[in-house]
Structures are given as structure tokens and as C-alpha cells.
Design a protein around this motif. Structure first.
Motif, PDB file in Angstrom:
ATOM      1  N   MET A  22       0.834  -1.179   0.000  1.00 25.90           N
ATOM      2  CA  MET A  22       0.000   0.000   0.000  1.00 25.90           C
ATOM      3  C   MET A  22       0.874   1.236   0.000  1.00 25.90           C
ATOM      4  O   MET A  22       1.848   1.286   0.717  1.00 25.90           O
ATOM      5  CB  MET A  22      -0.890   0.041   1.220  1.00 25.90           C
ATOM      6  CG  MET A  22      -1.697  -1.165   1.398  1.00 25.90           C
ATOM      7  SD  MET A  22      -3.415  -0.842   1.333  1.00 25.90           S
ATOM      8  CE  MET A  22      -3.940  -2.481   1.606  1.00 25.90           C
ATOM      9  N   LYS A  23       0.443   2.214  -0.770  1.00 27.12           N
ATOM     10  CA  LYS A  23       1.204   3.432  -0.899  1.00 27.12           C
ATOM     11  C   LYS A  23       0.524   4.554  -0.148  1.00 27.12           C
ATOM     12  O   LYS A  23      -0.685   4.682  -0.158  1.00 27.12           O
ATOM     13  CB  LYS A  23       1.316   3.820  -2.387  1.00 27.12           C
ATOM     14  CG  LYS A  23       2.207   2.882  -3.160  1.00 27.12           C
ATOM     15  CD  LYS A  23       3.623   3.311  -3.026  1.00 27.12           C
ATOM     16  CE  LYS A  23       4.507   2.536  -3.975  1.00 27.12           C
ATOM     17  NZ  LYS A  23       5.853   2.977  -3.968  1.00 27.12           N
ATOM     18  N   THR A  24       1.309   5.375   0.507  1.00 26.46           N
ATOM     19  CA  THR A  24       0.780   6.599   1.098  1.00 26.46           C
ATOM     20  C   THR A  24       1.542   7.795   0.542  1.00 26.46           C
ATOM     21  O   THR A  24       1.425   8.887   1.047  1.00 26.46           O
ATOM     22  CB  THR A  24       0.894   6.569   2.641  1.00 26.46           C
ATOM     23  OG1 THR A  24       2.248   6.325   2.991  1.00 26.46           O
ATOM     24  CG2 THR A  24       0.002   5.497   3.229  1.00 26.46           C
ATOM     25  N   GLU A  25       2.353   7.558  -0.483  1.00 32.26           N
ATOM     26  CA  GLU A  25       3.118   8.625  -1.112  1.00 32.26           C
ATOM     27  C   GLU A  25       2.203   9.378  -2.072  1.00 32.26           C
ATOM     28  O   GLU A  25       0.996   9.235  -2.025  1.00 32.26           O
ATOM     29  CB  GLU A  25       4.320   8.029  -1.847  1.00 32.26           C
ATOM     30  CG  GLU A  25       5.260   7.261  -0.940  1.00 32.26           C
ATOM     31  CD  GLU A  25       5.965   6.128  -1.632  1.00 32.26           C
ATOM     32  OE1 GLU A  25       5.902   6.059  -2.876  1.00 32.26           O
ATOM     33  OE2 GLU A  25       6.567   5.306  -0.940  1.00 32.26           O
ATOM     34  N   LYS A  27      -9.338  -6.875   0.245  1.00 28.12           N
ATOM     35  CA  LYS A  27      -8.606  -7.577   1.303  1.00 28.12           C
ATOM     36  C   LYS A  27      -7.565  -6.668   1.951  1.00 28.12           C
ATOM     37  O   LYS A  27      -7.405  -6.658   3.171  1.00 28.12           O
ATOM     38  CB  LYS A  27      -7.930  -8.828   0.743  1.00 28.12           C
ATOM     39  CG  LYS A  27      -8.896  -9.921   0.338  1.00 28.12           C
ATOM     40  CD  LYS A  27      -8.156 -11.089  -0.258  1.00 28.12           C
ATOM     41  CE  LYS A  27      -9.139 -12.134  -0.768  1.00 28.12           C
ATOM     42  NZ  LYS A  27      -8.471 -13.218  -1.490  1.00 28.12           N
ATOM     43  N   GLN A  28      -6.851  -5.913   1.128  1.00 28.02           N
ATOM     44  CA  GLN A  28      -5.799  -5.048   1.661  1.00 28.02           C
ATOM     45  C   GLN A  28      -6.376  -3.936   2.529  1.00 28.02           C
ATOM     46  O   GLN A  28      -5.797  -3.591   3.563  1.00 28.02           O
ATOM     47  CB  GLN A  28      -4.961  -4.467   0.517  1.00 28.02           C
ATOM     48  CG  GLN A  28      -4.088  -5.513  -0.141  1.00 28.02           C
ATOM     49  CD  GLN A  28      -3.318  -4.973  -1.324  1.00 28.02           C
ATOM     50  OE1 GLN A  28      -3.659  -3.938  -1.896  1.00 28.02           O
ATOM     51  NE2 GLN A  28      -2.258  -5.669  -1.701  1.00 28.02           N
ATOM     52  N   LEU A  29      -7.498  -3.362   2.111  1.00 35.83           N
ATOM     53  CA  LEU A  29      -8.122  -2.317   2.921  1.00 35.83           C
ATOM     54  C   LEU A  29      -8.574  -2.883   4.260  1.00 35.83           C
ATOM     55  O   LEU A  29      -8.430  -2.236   5.302  1.00 35.83           O
ATOM     56  CB  LEU A  29      -9.302  -1.680   2.177  1.00 35.83           C
ATOM     57  CG  LEU A  29      -8.945  -0.822   0.957  1.00 35.83           C
ATOM     58  CD1 LEU A  29     -10.208  -0.370   0.246  1.00 35.83           C
ATOM     59  CD2 LEU A  29      -8.085   0.364   1.341  1.00 35.83           C
ATOM     60  N   ASP A  30      -9.122  -4.101   4.238  1.00 38.55           N
ATOM     61  CA  ASP A  30      -9.527  -4.755   5.487  1.00 38.55           C
ATOM     62  C   ASP A  30      -8.324  -4.988   6.400  1.00 38.55           C
ATOM     63  O   ASP A  30      -8.396  -4.762   7.605  1.00 38.55           O
ATOM     64  CB  ASP A  30     -10.231  -6.087   5.203  1.00 38.55           C
ATOM     65  CG  ASP A  30     -11.623  -5.904   4.618  1.00 38.55           C
ATOM     66  OD1 ASP A  30     -12.164  -4.781   4.712  1.00 38.55           O
ATOM     67  OD2 ASP A  30     -12.156  -6.877   4.057  1.00 38.55           O
ATOM     68  N   GLU A  31      -7.207  -5.431   5.818  1.00 38.81           N
ATOM     69  CA  GLU A  31      -6.003  -5.672   6.606  1.00 38.81           C
ATOM     70  C   GLU A  31      -5.471  -4.392   7.237  1.00 38.81           C
ATOM     71  O   GLU A  31      -4.900  -4.421   8.327  1.00 38.81           O
ATOM     72  CB  GLU A  31      -4.912  -6.305   5.729  1.00 38.81           C
ATOM     73  CG  GLU A  31      -5.198  -7.749   5.350  1.00 38.81           C
ATOM     74  CD  GLU A  31      -4.267  -8.273   4.271  1.00 38.81           C
ATOM     75  OE1 GLU A  31      -3.339  -7.533   3.854  1.00 38.81           O
ATOM     76  OE2 GLU A  31      -4.457  -9.424   3.832  1.00 38.81           O
ATOM     77  N   MET A  32      -5.635  -3.266   6.560  1.00 35.07           N
ATOM     78  CA  MET A  32      -5.170  -1.981   7.088  1.00 35.07           C
ATOM     79  C   MET A  32      -6.137  -1.387   8.112  1.00 35.07           C
ATOM     80  O   MET A  32      -5.834  -0.363   8.711  1.00 35.07           O
ATOM     81  CB  MET A  32      -4.983  -0.974   5.952  1.00 35.07           C
ATOM     82  CG  MET A  32      -3.779  -1.209   5.097  1.00 35.07           C
ATOM     83  SD  MET A  32      -3.538   0.147   3.935  1.00 35.07           S
ATOM     84  CE  MET A  32      -3.072   1.466   5.034  1.00 35.07           C
ATOM     85  N   PHE A  74      -1.749  -3.253  -9.347  1.00 32.52           N
ATOM     86  CA  PHE A  74      -1.089  -4.004  -8.282  1.00 32.52           C
ATOM     87  C   PHE A  74      -0.844  -3.151  -7.043  1.00 32.52           C
ATOM     88  O   PHE A  74      -0.287  -3.628  -6.076  1.00 32.52           O
ATOM     89  CB  PHE A  74       0.260  -4.558  -8.786  1.00 32.52           C
ATOM     90  CG  PHE A  74       0.131  -5.374 -10.028  1.00 32.52           C
ATOM     91  CD1 PHE A  74      -0.501  -6.606 -10.009  1.00 32.52           C
ATOM     92  CD2 PHE A  74       0.614  -4.910 -11.239  1.00 32.52           C
ATOM     93  CE1 PHE A  74      -0.638  -7.369 -11.164  1.00 32.52           C
ATOM     94  CE2 PHE A  74       0.490  -5.659 -12.396  1.00 32.52           C
ATOM     95  CZ  PHE A  74      -0.139  -6.892 -12.354  1.00 32.52           C
ATOM     96  N   GLN A  75      -1.267  -1.895  -7.093  1.00 31.01           N
ATOM     97  CA  GLN A  75      -0.894  -0.943  -6.061  1.00 31.01           C
ATOM     98  C   GLN A  75      -2.128  -0.220  -5.524  1.00 31.01           C
ATOM     99  O   GLN A  75      -2.699   0.626  -6.203  1.00 31.01           O
ATOM    100  CB  GLN A  75       0.071   0.066  -6.692  1.00 31.01           C
ATOM    101  CG  GLN A  75       0.834   0.920  -5.756  1.00 31.01           C
ATOM    102  CD  GLN A  75       1.809   1.754  -6.557  1.00 31.01           C
ATOM    103  OE1 GLN A  75       1.410   2.687  -7.236  1.00 31.01           O
ATOM    104  NE2 GLN A  75       3.075   1.413  -6.494  1.00 31.01           N
ATOM    105  N   VAL A  76      -2.538  -0.588  -4.309  1.00 27.40           N
ATOM    106  CA  VAL A  76      -3.611   0.145  -3.644  1.00 27.40           C
ATOM    107  C   VAL A  76      -2.965   1.355  -2.990  1.00 27.40           C
ATOM    108  O   VAL A  76      -2.024   1.217  -2.208  1.00 27.40           O
ATOM    109  CB  VAL A  76      -4.326  -0.722  -2.587  1.00 27.40           C
ATOM    110  CG1 VAL A  76      -5.361   0.090  -1.841  1.00 27.40           C
ATOM    111  CG2 VAL A  76      -4.972  -1.924  -3.255  1.00 27.40           C
ATOM    112  N   GLN A  77      -3.455   2.543  -3.324  1.00 29.05           N
ATOM    113  CA  GLN A  77      -2.878   3.773  -2.799  1.00 29.05           C
ATOM    114  C   GLN A  77      -3.842   4.380  -1.791  1.00 29.05           C
ATOM    115  O   GLN A  77      -5.006   4.605  -2.102  1.00 29.05           O
ATOM    116  CB  GLN A  77      -2.594   4.747  -3.943  1.00 29.05           C
ATOM    117  CG  GLN A  77      -1.663   4.148  -4.988  1.00 29.05           C
ATOM    118  CD  GLN A  77      -1.450   5.044  -6.175  1.00 29.05           C
ATOM    119  OE1 GLN A  77      -0.840   6.096  -6.062  1.00 29.05           O
ATOM    120  NE2 GLN A  77      -1.950   4.621  -7.327  1.00 29.05           N
ATOM    121  N   VAL A  78      -3.344   4.637  -0.598  1.00 22.27           N
ATOM    122  CA  VAL A  78      -4.157   5.226   0.461  1.00 22.27           C
ATOM    123  C   VAL A  78      -3.550   6.577   0.812  1.00 22.27           C
ATOM    124  O   VAL A  78      -2.339   6.688   1.021  1.00 22.27           O
ATOM    125  CB  VAL A  78      -4.205   4.315   1.707  1.00 22.27           C
ATOM    126  CG1 VAL A  78      -5.001   4.975   2.820  1.00 22.27           C
ATOM    127  CG2 VAL A  78      -4.820   2.966   1.343  1.00 22.27           C
TER     128      VAL A  78
END
Length: 197
Positions: free
Chosen positions: A1-4, A75-80, A113-117
Motif C-alpha cells: 500500500m502506498k501513502t506517497e 482484502k488489503q483495505l480490510d487488513e489496514m 497491483f498498487q492500492v494507494q491510500v
């Protein structure tokens, strides 16, 4: 996950998506002409089957990779620990908003491939575009979207899209406008929540 800084396109993926199948097809044709000048199964595979697979890759692979990326995003958002109840799936991007934490999750077609938050406070503007054009009885639209600017990048999320023009008072167009207006309102709300992030 990106926060940049948010990026809509992963250029390595885009170039590989275009040029790797092209190179494989070109090499296959070269092998066919060089090693199978008299035809046969080898010539059929190298001169027809492999180039056909490259064309099928360009037609179908992008949508399927993006579809799998959308499943991974959830899934990634749930994990975060990000609340994804406010999520909109569009043809070119997915937008998820966590109203309590003031965060926006993004996934783009050309960066699957990159979920950006990012903190929602980085959104500087949000608006609806009804796509209206034409005059009189010709007035209509083929696309309704909500747009927002984050990190200086304009992101368009389609709520209605068609290959033909629809009247502005058509039920589908009005529904698209209503969805876009609602998401602009949500973006404005979450920007306030994300101000402290």
C-alpha cells in the motif's frame, strides 16, 4: 500500500503490457520465417498461434488483471483497518473512502497491483461533470463523472458511460448525475475528516 504521492499509471506495467507481447510475437514470426520456411506445425505455432495469443492478451488481460486487483484491494483495505463501506467501482478506477479516519483508497486500471491510500485532506477540489453537449433537442451526454484533484492529479470516475448520446432527462443519466453528486458530497465531507491526518 502506498501513502506517497498518488500516481494513476504504473509506467513499467503499461510498457510491459504493450511491448512484451509485441516482442514475443515479433520473435515468434522471426523464428517461423527462419526455422520453418517449408511450413508444418512449428510454422503454424510460431506464425499464427503465438501472435494470436499476443492479440488476445491485449484484448482481455487488462480487464482481468484489473478485476483481480479490485478483489485484492478489498482484502488489503480490510487488513489496514480501513472502513470500505463507501466504495465505488468504475471502469478506470476504484475509490474507497473511510469517513471516520478521513482516508481515501485508490486503485487504477493502469496501476492494478498498487492500492494507494492517502489522507483525504490532500483532495483540493471535487465536482460533478454531466458531460452535457449539443443544443436544443440534440442536447445530451454519453458520460457522467465525478472528478477530484488529489496531489495535483485530476481523477475522473465515471458514474455513467455509453457509446451513444442520451438525453439529459433520461433515467440512466439522472441516476449517474445523482451518484456523482453524492460522491462529491462524500468527498467534501471526508476532506474535513482528513484535515488532521
Amino acid at each position: 500500500m502506498k501513502t506517497e504521492q498518488v500516481k494513476k499509471i504504473n509506467y513499467v506495467y503499461l510498457l510491459c503490457y504493450i511491448f512484451v507481447p509485441l516482442a514475443v510475437a515479433g520473435l515468434s514470426l522471426f523464428i517461423g520465417y527462419t526455422f520453418f520456411p517449408d511450413g508444418g506445425h512449428g510454422a503454424a505455432i510460431s506464425m499464427f498461434v503465438i501472435p494470436l495469443l499476443a492479440v488476445l492478451w491485449w484484448i482481455f488481460a487488462g480487464r482481468n488483471i484489473y478485476r483481480l486487483g479490485k478483489k485484492r484491494m478489498v482484502k488489503q483495505l480490510d487488513e489496514m483497518g480501513i472502513d470500505r463501506r463507501q466504495i465505488f467501482y468504475s471502469d478506470g478506477c476504484v475509490v474507497s473512502m473511510d469517513m471516520e479516519q478521513g482516508k481515501i483508497g485508490l486503485l487504477f486500471f493502469w496501476s492494478p497491483f498498487q492500492v494507494q491510500v492517502a489522507p483525504a485532506s490532500r483532495v483540493t477540489k471535487a465536482w460533478t461533470d454531466d458531460g452535457a453537449g449539443g443544443a436544443g433537442f440534440m442536447r445530451g451526454t454519453s458520460r457522467v463523472s465525478f472528478l477530484f484533484v488529489i496531489d495535483g492529479i485530476k481523477i475522473r470516475v465515471n458514474t455513467f458511460i455509453s457509446n451513444q448520446r442520451w438525453k439529459m432527462n433520461d433515467e440512466k443519466v439522472l441516476e449517474g448525475i445523482s451518484k456523482a453528486d453524492r460522491w462529491v458530497m462524500l468527498l467534501d465531507q471526508v476532506r474535513g475528516q482528513g484535515a488532521g491526518a
